[in-house]
Design an enzyme around this catalytic site. Sequence first.
Site, PDB file in Angstrom:
ATOM      1  N   HIS A 167       0.848  -1.206   0.000  1.00  0.00           N
ATOM      2  CA  HIS A 167       0.000   0.000   0.000  1.00  0.00           C
ATOM      3  C   HIS A 167       0.879   1.250   0.000  1.00  0.00           C
ATOM      4  O   HIS A 167       1.726   1.434   0.883  1.00  0.00           O
ATOM      5  CB  HIS A 167      -0.888  -0.031   1.253  1.00  0.00           C
ATOM      6  N   ASP A 171      -5.601   4.291   4.026  1.00  0.00           N
ATOM      7  CA  ASP A 171      -7.031   4.441   3.769  1.00  0.00           C
ATOM      8  C   ASP A 171      -7.710   5.002   5.020  1.00  0.00           C
ATOM      9  O   ASP A 171      -7.449   4.527   6.135  1.00  0.00           O
ATOM     10  CB  ASP A 171      -7.658   3.092   3.416  1.00  0.00           C
ATOM     11  N   HIS A 246     -14.232   4.514   0.580  1.00  0.00           N
ATOM     12  CA  HIS A 246     -13.221   4.960   1.535  1.00  0.00           C
ATOM     13  C   HIS A 246     -12.401   6.056   0.865  1.00  0.00           C
ATOM     14  O   HIS A 246     -12.614   6.374  -0.310  1.00  0.00           O
ATOM     15  CB  HIS A 246     -12.301   3.794   1.958  1.00  0.00           C
ATOM     16  N   HIS A 248      -8.510   6.998  -0.170  1.00  0.00           N
ATOM     17  CA  HIS A 248      -7.088   6.646  -0.239  1.00  0.00           C
ATOM     18  C   HIS A 248      -6.305   7.960  -0.182  1.00  0.00           C
ATOM     19  O   HIS A 248      -6.504   8.866  -0.990  1.00  0.00           O
ATOM     20  CB  HIS A 248      -6.784   5.901  -1.547  1.00  0.00           C
TER      21      HIS A 248
END
Length: 274
Positions: A167, A171, A246, A248
């Site tokens: 990642h 998030d 959500h 990011h």
Amino acid sequence: MAFTRATGKHRRPSKTRRAAGGAAGIAGLATVGVVGSIATPAFAASGGGQNNAPVQHDAKVSEVVGGPISETLDQQAYEQALQAEQTKAETDAKEEAAKAKADAKRKADEAKRKAAAEKAEKAREAKERAAREAKRAKLNAYVMPVEGSYVSTGYKQGGGMWSSGSHTGIDFHAGMNTPVQSVAAGEVVEAGNGGAYGNNVVIKHKDGTYTQYGHLNSISVSVGQQVKSGQQIGLSGSTGNSSGPHLHFEARTSPEYGSDIDPVAYLREHGVKV
């Protein structure tokens, strides 16, 4: 102030002046019959005024002419003059005292008014300065990209969902169409479709760093636009490579993919509690 007259300081008249005044007074008394009354016994003794024998004056006449009456009148005039002079002096003193008191009060009131005006001016300046500082602090402050949210997926977390194998951001938990805001003031350098990021916005900040906001459902800013800290830039969603609504969020050293830095450390360095 001394009582004066044409001859100088007021003082009681001399005996010579009193004698002269007495002689003049006896002449006046003669006109109303005083002398005639005094001379009547002598006149009768001479046979009704038929001979030229000299008239003998009573000793009390001289007292009337040169003594007690004249002296009493002079004394009264003297005392009245002194009393008038004293009264005037007392009146003048009272007037001066009242004037001095009024001047002192006026000066005190003016000083009080001036002090109050200066205090009010300083308070106004302090208030304006505080407002400017607060505004400047707000402009330079960093905030959470989603108010009241929390990190649901950490930085560099591994998994097959990301092409890099980990990642590149974090998030933030956000339902569909939750307001997303710029974490600080800056300029929008990208606003639109970002491939796997879906609808995204990239902002350049004053310190030369960049932040990215991905998977937005809608965008409310455009490239080149100046934004403030906390200004809404869009609504959260699930566009692009996303498994559900959500936000990011990435912190970068450039606007390009791959220049990411730890977003949690970045926000904390700028005073944001994450």
